[in-house]
Design a protein around this motif. Structure first.
Motif, PDB file in Angstrom:
ATOM      1  N   SER A 148       1.115  -1.302  -0.311  1.00 41.85           N
ATOM      2  CA  SER A 148       0.137   0.389  -0.153  1.00 41.85           C
ATOM      3  C   SER A 148       0.862   1.203   0.169  1.00 41.85           C
ATOM      4  O   SER A 148       2.354   1.322  -0.028  1.00 41.85           O
ATOM      5  N   GLU A 149       0.036   2.472  -0.398  1.00 45.92           N
ATOM      6  CA  GLU A 149       0.964   3.347  -0.252  1.00 45.92           C
ATOM      7  C   GLU A 149       1.289   3.886   1.084  1.00 45.92           C
ATOM      8  O   GLU A 149       2.957   4.736   1.255  1.00 45.92           O
ATOM      9  N   VAL A 201      -6.139  -2.138  -8.318  1.00 47.13           N
ATOM     10  CA  VAL A 201      -5.277  -1.496  -7.583  1.00 47.13           C
ATOM     11  C   VAL A 201      -5.173  -0.268  -7.921  1.00 47.13           C
ATOM     12  O   VAL A 201      -5.594   0.512  -9.123  1.00 47.13           O
ATOM     13  N   GLY A 202      -4.020   0.509  -6.841  1.00 48.95           N
ATOM     14  CA  GLY A 202      -3.850   1.970  -7.766  1.00 48.95           C
ATOM     15  C   GLY A 202      -4.980   3.071  -7.123  1.00 48.95           C
ATOM     16  O   GLY A 202      -5.417   4.384  -7.494  1.00 48.95           O
ATOM     17  N   LYS A 221      -4.208   2.976  -0.330  1.00 43.39           N
ATOM     18  CA  LYS A 221      -4.323   2.741  -1.838  1.00 43.39           C
ATOM     19  C   LYS A 221      -3.184   1.288  -2.020  1.00 43.39           C
ATOM     20  O   LYS A 221      -2.422   1.818  -1.369  1.00 43.39           O
ATOM     21  N   THR A 232      -1.083  -0.968  -4.255  1.00 34.51           N
ATOM     22  CA  THR A 232       0.098  -0.239  -4.731  1.00 34.51           C
ATOM     23  C   THR A 232       0.255  -1.705  -5.430  1.00 34.51           C
ATOM     24  O   THR A 232       1.062  -1.527  -6.397  1.00 34.51           O
ATOM     25  N   LYS A 233       0.027  -3.018  -5.432  1.00 34.79           N
ATOM     26  CA  LYS A 233       0.510  -4.299  -5.541  1.00 34.79           C
ATOM     27  C   LYS A 233      -0.661  -4.854  -5.645  1.00 34.79           C
ATOM     28  O   LYS A 233      -1.544  -4.861  -5.538  1.00 34.79           O
TER      29      LYS A 233
END
Length: 355
Positions: free
Chosen positions: A11-12, A128-129, A167, A169-170
């Motif tokens: 995650s971010e 994702v994202g 958020k 990230t993968k």
């Protein structure tokens, strides 16, 4: 080498949390080594029978040294507090375009529902994202929503709403745990977060059973529970009009002012006599024990869909919400799919307003 000792970062927020953890570990290790080193050095130098000048130590530790050491310690403390607090504050403030997901914890499962009506048990599919805002509550005892790979942990409390966001990230499947002891089967309260590519998520979303979103469900519940009998504009009962209420400043009897958000609406449903709107009598009954957390979320979504005080809104006597939302009750919210155009499809947050 350290990467193998830490959970996967997905995650971010995860890199910032790990940086704070490793920074605190490094500072703690430095202080421990410094203190141990000084203890060992002084033990050898000033051991019993040593010829060292024992009057040298008081001269070394002067007032200036003490002041400098205290100031340096204070500076390090303030820096660590700012560093850690900035990451925590970010974890509470979700972006405005975040996907909204309601999470209800109960012994011993996680129930999730997106604003478009998709329901899951012990699972949550997200793209994702894309930022995802979680609104958590509990039906029984305190639970804790914990995703190690996201470095995300937030308590789910009975009778209250808490929030968190992440958020991813993968892509992949990540463990969801409860980290607050909640009863006999606490260890079995497991779930998973499935992070998908936006295209795969859109296909998965379209394959889910059709159903109304939270706002449309709340509209039906609003009528079924008799709320419209008091809050409709033509009602003989003197009760507040809910159209345009969301986000507006509400003047209470007694002079206080509150904002009509999810927490206020929830309290209005469960404890209507606690904060009575100025100019109205405390005649609304409490719905505590009569409405589930899910139903309160639906009612909140409907009230939010009626509009805020900053924009025009439908009055309760006008055509139903389903005729105004593009696509009707079965429409999926494009805001849930990154890259899709954002519409005015309503999303939820908390309960109904008080008389």
């Amino acid at each position: 080498m350290l990467a193998g000792l830490m959970p996967e970062q997905a995650s971010e927020l995860a890199p910032r949390v790990d940086a704070i953890f490793l920074g605190l570990t490094a500072i703690s290790a430095f202080i421990v080594l410094l203190v141990v080193g000084l203890v060992v050095a002084f033990s050898i130098r000033f051991r019993r029978g040593s010829k060292a000048n024992r009057d040298a130590l008081p001269n070394l530790v002067s007032r200036e040294f003490e002041i400098g050491w205290t100031a340096a310690t204070l500076f390090v403390f303030v820096f660590i507090f700012w560093w850690a607090a900035s990451a925590e504050i970010r974890a509470f403030v979700a972006p405005k375009d975040a996907i909204e997901v309601h999470v209800v914890a109960k012994q011993w499962m996680w129930k999730t529902q997106s604003a478009n009506g998709v329901r899951e048990i012990n699972e949550l599919h997200v793209p994702v994202g894309a930022p995802v805002r979680l609104i958590l509550t509990s039906q029984d005892v305190i639970h804790a929503f914990y995703v190690p790979a996201f470095r995300l942990k937030r308590d789910a409390l009975p009778g209250q709403q808490t929030e968190a966001w992440f958020k991813a990230t993968k892509t992949g499947t990540f463990h969801l745990l409860c980290t607050e002891y909640c009863g006999t089967d606490h260890a079995r309260m497991l779930g998973r977060i499935v992070v998908m590519e936006p295209e795969d998520y859109a296909r998965w979303l379209s394959a889910q059973p059709e159903g109304d979103d939270l706002a449309h469900q709340g509209e039906r519940l609003f009528t079924a529970r008799g709320c419209a009998g008091c809050h409709a504009p033509g009602s003989a009962v003197h009760a507040p009009d809910l159209a345009g209420l969301w986000g507006r400043a509400v003047q209470l009897a007694g002079g206080r002012t509150v904002t009509a958000d999810g927490a206020y609406i929830r309290d209005s449903i469960l404890q209507p006599k606690r904060d009575v709107v100025a100019g109205y009598e405390p005649i609304m009954p409490s719905y505590a024990g009569l409405l589930s957390d899910g139903e309160i979320q639906e009612l909140t979504a409907y009230i939010r869909a009626l509009g805020s005080g900053s924009r025009s809104s439908r009055r309760l006597g006008e055509p139903p919400l389903s005729s105004r939302v593009p696509g009707g009750p079965e429409a999926r919210s494009p805001a849930l799919v990154p890259g899709a155009p954002v519409t005015d499809t309503p999303t939820p947050a908390g309960p109904a307003t008080r008389p």
